[in-house]
Design a protein around this motif. Structure first.
Motif, PDB file in Angstrom:
ATOM      1  N   TYR A 186       0.804  -1.208   0.000  1.00 31.25           N
ATOM      2  CA  TYR A 186       0.000   0.000   0.000  1.00 31.25           C
ATOM      3  C   TYR A 186       0.847   1.274   0.000  1.00 31.25           C
ATOM      4  O   TYR A 186       0.398   2.314  -0.477  1.00 31.25           O
ATOM      5  N   ALA A 187       2.069   1.207   0.516  1.00 28.57           N
ATOM      6  CA  ALA A 187       2.906   2.405   0.521  1.00 28.57           C
ATOM      7  C   ALA A 187       3.165   2.891  -0.902  1.00 28.57           C
ATOM      8  O   ALA A 187       3.072   4.086  -1.209  1.00 28.57           O
ATOM      9  N   VAL A 188       3.486   1.934  -1.800  1.00 23.83           N
ATOM     10  CA  VAL A 188       3.709   2.291  -3.199  1.00 23.83           C
ATOM     11  C   VAL A 188       2.405   2.756  -3.838  1.00 23.83           C
ATOM     12  O   VAL A 188       2.362   3.774  -4.542  1.00 23.83           O
ATOM     13  N   LYS A 189       1.332   2.025  -3.576  1.00 25.11           N
ATOM     14  CA  LYS A 189       0.043   2.374  -4.177  1.00 25.11           C
ATOM     15  C   LYS A 189      -0.442   3.744  -3.721  1.00 25.11           C
ATOM     16  O   LYS A 189      -0.983   4.515  -4.515  1.00 25.11           O
ATOM     17  N   ASN A 190      -0.266   4.053  -2.432  1.00 29.32           N
ATOM     18  CA  ASN A 190      -0.720   5.349  -1.939  1.00 29.32           C
ATOM     19  C   ASN A 190       0.095   6.492  -2.513  1.00 29.32           C
ATOM     20  O   ASN A 190      -0.434   7.583  -2.762  1.00 29.32           O
ATOM     21  N   ALA A 191       1.391   6.267  -2.715  1.00 28.45           N
ATOM     22  CA  ALA A 191       2.202   7.291  -3.371  1.00 28.45           C
ATOM     23  C   ALA A 191       1.697   7.544  -4.787  1.00 28.45           C
ATOM     24  O   ALA A 191       1.612   8.695  -5.241  1.00 28.45           O
ATOM     25  N   GLU A 192       1.325   6.475  -5.482  1.00 27.66           N
ATOM     26  CA  GLU A 192       0.791   6.611  -6.836  1.00 27.66           C
ATOM     27  C   GLU A 192      -0.575   7.306  -6.804  1.00 27.66           C
ATOM     28  O   GLU A 192      -0.884   8.140  -7.675  1.00 27.66           O
ATOM     29  N   LYS A 193      -1.379   6.962  -5.797  1.00 35.81           N
ATOM     30  CA  LYS A 193      -2.689   7.602  -5.675  1.00 35.81           C
ATOM     31  C   LYS A 193      -2.542   9.113  -5.492  1.00 35.81           C
ATOM     32  O   LYS A 193      -3.252   9.907  -6.124  1.00 35.81           O
ATOM     33  N   SER A 194      -1.631   9.502  -4.613  1.00 40.01           N
ATOM     34  CA  SER A 194      -1.453  10.923  -4.360  1.00 40.01           C
ATOM     35  C   SER A 194      -0.984  11.653  -5.617  1.00 40.01           C
ATOM     36  O   SER A 194      -1.467  12.757  -5.922  1.00 40.01           O
ATOM     37  N   LEU A 195      -0.074  11.049  -6.356  1.00 37.63           N
ATOM     38  CA  LEU A 195       0.394  11.680  -7.595  1.00 37.63           C
ATOM     39  C   LEU A 195      -0.732  11.814  -8.617  1.00 37.63           C
ATOM     40  O   LEU A 195      -0.852  12.829  -9.301  1.00 37.63           O
ATOM     41  N   GLN A 196      -1.574  10.779  -8.701  1.00 39.59           N
ATOM     42  CA  GLN A 196      -2.692  10.836  -9.632  1.00 39.59           C
ATOM     43  C   GLN A 196      -3.725  11.875  -9.197  1.00 39.59           C
ATOM     44  O   GLN A 196      -4.303  12.578 -10.035  1.00 39.59           O
ATOM     45  N   LEU A 197      -3.944  12.001  -7.891  1.00 44.04           N
ATOM     46  CA  LEU A 197      -4.839  13.035  -7.384  1.00 44.04           C
ATOM     47  C   LEU A 197      -4.326  14.420  -7.756  1.00 44.04           C
ATOM     48  O   LEU A 197      -5.090  15.287  -8.200  1.00 44.04           O
ATOM     49  N   GLN A 198      -3.032  14.645  -7.602  1.00 43.57           N
ATOM     50  CA  GLN A 198      -2.457  15.944  -7.912  1.00 43.57           C
ATOM     51  C   GLN A 198      -2.566  16.256  -9.408  1.00 43.57           C
ATOM     52  O   GLN A 198      -2.905  17.375  -9.796  1.00 43.57           O
ATOM     53  N   LYS A 199      -2.276  15.262 -10.226  1.00 42.15           N
ATOM     54  CA  LYS A 199      -2.343  15.468 -11.679  1.00 42.15           C
ATOM     55  C   LYS A 199      -3.771  15.799 -12.124  1.00 42.15           C
ATOM     56  O   LYS A 199      -4.005  16.741 -12.882  1.00 42.15           O
ATOM     57  N   SER A 200      -4.724  14.999 -11.648  1.00 46.29           N
ATOM     58  CA  SER A 200      -6.118  15.219 -12.062  1.00 46.29           C
ATOM     59  C   SER A 200      -6.686  16.490 -11.453  1.00 46.29           C
ATOM     60  O   SER A 200      -7.534  17.159 -12.059  1.00 46.29           O
ATOM     61  N   LEU A 201      -6.228  16.867 -10.251  1.00 43.37           N
ATOM     62  CA  LEU A 201      -6.664  18.137  -9.656  1.00 43.37           C
ATOM     63  C   LEU A 201      -6.182  19.300 -10.519  1.00 43.37           C
ATOM     64  O   LEU A 201      -6.936  20.245 -10.778  1.00 43.37           O
ATOM     65  N   SER A 202      -4.932  19.229 -10.978  1.00 44.09           N
ATOM     66  CA  SER A 202      -4.406  20.265 -11.868  1.00 44.09           C
ATOM     67  C   SER A 202      -5.236  20.367 -13.138  1.00 44.09           C
ATOM     68  O   SER A 202      -5.540  21.472 -13.620  1.00 44.09           O
ATOM     69  N   GLU A 203      -5.663  19.211 -13.662  1.00 45.70           N
ATOM     70  CA  GLU A 203      -6.461  19.200 -14.889  1.00 45.70           C
ATOM     71  C   GLU A 203      -7.871  19.735 -14.653  1.00 45.70           C
ATOM     72  O   GLU A 203      -8.399  20.504 -15.473  1.00 45.70           O
ATOM     73  N   ILE A 204      -8.488  19.351 -13.540  1.00 45.55           N
ATOM     74  CA  ILE A 204      -9.870  19.779 -13.290  1.00 45.55           C
ATOM     75  C   ILE A 204      -9.924  21.270 -12.973  1.00 45.55           C
ATOM     76  O   ILE A 204     -10.940  21.944 -13.212  1.00 45.55           O
ATOM     77  N   LEU A 205      -8.811  21.829 -12.473  1.00 45.61           N
ATOM     78  CA  LEU A 205      -8.789  23.262 -12.174  1.00 45.61           C
ATOM     79  C   LEU A 205      -8.825  24.116 -13.429  1.00 45.61           C
ATOM     80  O   LEU A 205      -9.120  25.323 -13.346  1.00 45.61           O
ATOM     81  N   THR A 206      -8.535  23.542 -14.590  1.00 47.98           N
ATOM     82  CA  THR A 206      -8.715  24.307 -15.825  1.00 47.98           C
ATOM     83  C   THR A 206     -10.186  24.589 -16.070  1.00 47.98           C
ATOM     84  O   THR A 206     -10.544  25.582 -16.717  1.00 47.98           O
ATOM     85  N   LEU A 207     -11.075  23.718 -15.548  1.00 53.02           N
ATOM     86  CA  LEU A 207     -12.520  23.920 -15.649  1.00 53.02           C
ATOM     87  C   LEU A 207     -13.054  24.708 -14.454  1.00 53.02           C
ATOM     88  O   LEU A 207     -13.970  25.524 -14.592  1.00 53.02           O
ATOM     89  N   TYR A 208     -12.491  24.445 -13.266  1.00 52.98           N
ATOM     90  CA  TYR A 208     -12.930  25.110 -12.030  1.00 52.98           C
ATOM     91  C   TYR A 208     -11.913  26.189 -11.646  1.00 52.98           C
ATOM     92  O   TYR A 208     -11.453  26.273 -10.513  1.00 52.98           O
ATOM     93  N   TYR A 209     -11.572  27.028 -12.592  1.00 52.32           N
ATOM     94  CA  TYR A 209     -10.498  28.013 -12.442  1.00 52.32           C
ATOM     95  C   TYR A 209     -10.707  29.010 -11.298  1.00 52.32           C
ATOM     96  O   TYR A 209      -9.727  29.464 -10.689  1.00 52.32           O
ATOM     97  N   PRO A 210     -11.972  29.390 -10.922  1.00 52.54           N
ATOM     98  CA  PRO A 210     -12.083  30.327  -9.795  1.00 52.54           C
ATOM     99  C   PRO A 210     -11.505  29.770  -8.493  1.00 52.54           C
ATOM    100  O   PRO A 210     -11.034  30.541  -7.652  1.00 52.54           O
TER     101      PRO A 210
END
Length: 435
Positions: A51-75
């Motif tokens: 789970y340590a490896v998986k959670n690190a991957e989860k956090s990176l994926q959360l950050q990447k997708s958050l960056s992408e979704i903020l292009t739509l939720y820019y405010p």
């Protein structure tokens, strides 16, 4: 249970916000909204080994997708500018924290009552309009704490954002239906002199404590039978889970206040109304911002013979119907703002001047609370952190969708009486409930 922040960064939109979108007007309804943050926490159990490896991957994926979704939720990657009633969509970013929790998620979830001091450490305390905290337990379980300012968005906005983010994380941002931030054009801000500060509640004289009460599907079915047996006016659509639970809790409050004061007291109830789809003013689909009002009803001391459950359900139902009917008459944004502002000020005035006991209910029922699947399944539990400074009640769906979970925050001396109310004891349980 110790929570240690291990990293802190700002997540910015993956693409710069275009110049023509870099200043978003707040709405007149945003002006009425209070300045506080709404924290929600999603708990995900351990998923297999390593789970340590998986959670690190989860956090990176959360950050990447958050960056992408903020292009739509820019405010939400910008900053609120009080002086000119706008959001500066300057891509400064969303605060993203990672934390290590020294303890087991399963043990934490099995507690017999919420530990609010620990829960408060699972979500960020706050800088940007939106902030996220990724919490990893020693067992590998994960809790994602998300805090959003109420000043630029209501519950609909928050859960639309969260679930669109989850979709982007799971299958890609191109699968997300874009939100609209055009409410500020349709309902522009008003002069400050026309917008009074909204009073959320009277300052408590005792410590505020919060308990969670669960009304399961069977209990709610029994409540509906009891209400319908006493009155022929209701059909199955009108006797909703929220209305019967709200009526039951309100009746207990009336009895508690009478027991404390030694006499019958006036009592006022206010419940939120999502205005989307309830006015004749067309707004874009997926409109984000604050677009809610309140339906208000009351009980007076000479109404003692009308304290039966079905009578209180009827009052709640009629208040909502009357509020919606009034708002349907608004032909433009100016009329609608006048109506909503007037309803807000009625409650504020009652809190300032009336001796009535005023109870504010907030409702998250029917919001997709348990749909936040970021790619590793839906949450085992979704919860709002509820360390509050005023008396209030939050209603949420249980995970199975059949029951209602009530987070009741009362002054400590009143909570002791509420816990002894025979109808609360008969229809709910809280000792076995989780957070």
């Amino acid at each position: 249970m110790e929570v240690q922040i291990t990293s802190r960064k700002l997540i910015t939109p993956s693409s710069p916000t275009p110049p023509h979108l870099q200043n978003t007007r707040v709405t007149c309804f945003d002006q009425l909204a209070p300045f506080f943050y709404v924290p929600t926490i999603f708990y995900y159990p351990v998923d297999g080994e390593e789970y340590a490896v998986k959670n690190a991957e989860k956090s990176l994926q959360l950050q990447k997708s958050l960056s992408e979704i903020l292009t739509l939720y820019y405010p939400f990657a910008g900053r609120y500018a009080r002086d000119n009633l706008s959001i500066e969509c300057n891509d400064k970013g969303v605060e993203y924290l990672e934390a290590k929790v020294y303890g087991s998620l399963s043990q934490f979830l099995q507690r017999t009552s919420p530990n609010h001091l620990v829960q408060q450490n699972f979500h960020p305390h706050y800088s940007s309009p939106l902030a996220v905290q990724f919490n990893e337990f020693e067992c590998g379980g994960v809790a994602i704490g998300i805090s959003m300012t109420h000043k630029i968005g209501d519950g609909f906005t928050m859960f639309t954002l969260i679930n669109n983010w989850a979709t982007a994380c799971r299958i890609g941002v191109n699968k997300v239906h874009p939100p609209s931030f055009e409410l500020g054009i349709i309902f522009p801000p008003r002069e400050a002199s026309r917008v009074q500060n909204v009073v959320l509640g009277r300052a408590p004289t005792n410590k505020i404590v919060t308990k969670k009460f669960v009304f399961d599907g069977e209990a709610i079915s029994n409540l509906k039978v009891a209400a319908s047996a006493s009155s022929s006016q209701f059909n199955r659509h009108q006797l909703t889970r929220v209305k019967v639970v709200t009526a039951l809790i309100w009746s207990a409050f009336i009895r508690v206040d009478q027991a404390r004061d030694g006499r019958r007291r006036p009592s006022m109830l206010k419940v939120p109304v999502n205005l989307r789809g309830k006015t004749n003013i067309k707004i874009p689909e997926n409109s984000c911002g604050n677009f809610i009002s309140w339906a208000v009803t009351q009980y007076l001391p000479n109404d003692e013979i009308k304290m039966q459950l079905h009578e209180l359900v009827s009052r709640i139902h009629d208040a909502i119907e009357k509020t919606v009917s009034n708002y349907e008459k608004a032909s433009n944004g100016e009329d609608l703002f006048f109506m909503v502002n007037e309803d807000f000020q009625k409650v504020s005035q009652a809190l300032k001047e009336s001796e009535a006991d005023v109870y504010m209910f907030s409702c998250w029922s029917r919001f997709p609370l348990y749909d936040a699947d970021f790619g590793w399944g839906k949450p085992d539990l979704a919860s709002r952190s509820v360390q509050v400074e005023r008396e209030m009640i939050l209603l949420l769906d249980t995970k199975d969708g059949k029951g209602i979970e009530a987070r009741v925050s009362l002054e400590e001396n009143k909570m002791l009486l509420f816990l002894q109310d025979p109808y609360i004891l008969a229809f709910s349980h809280y000792k076995k409930s989780r957070l």
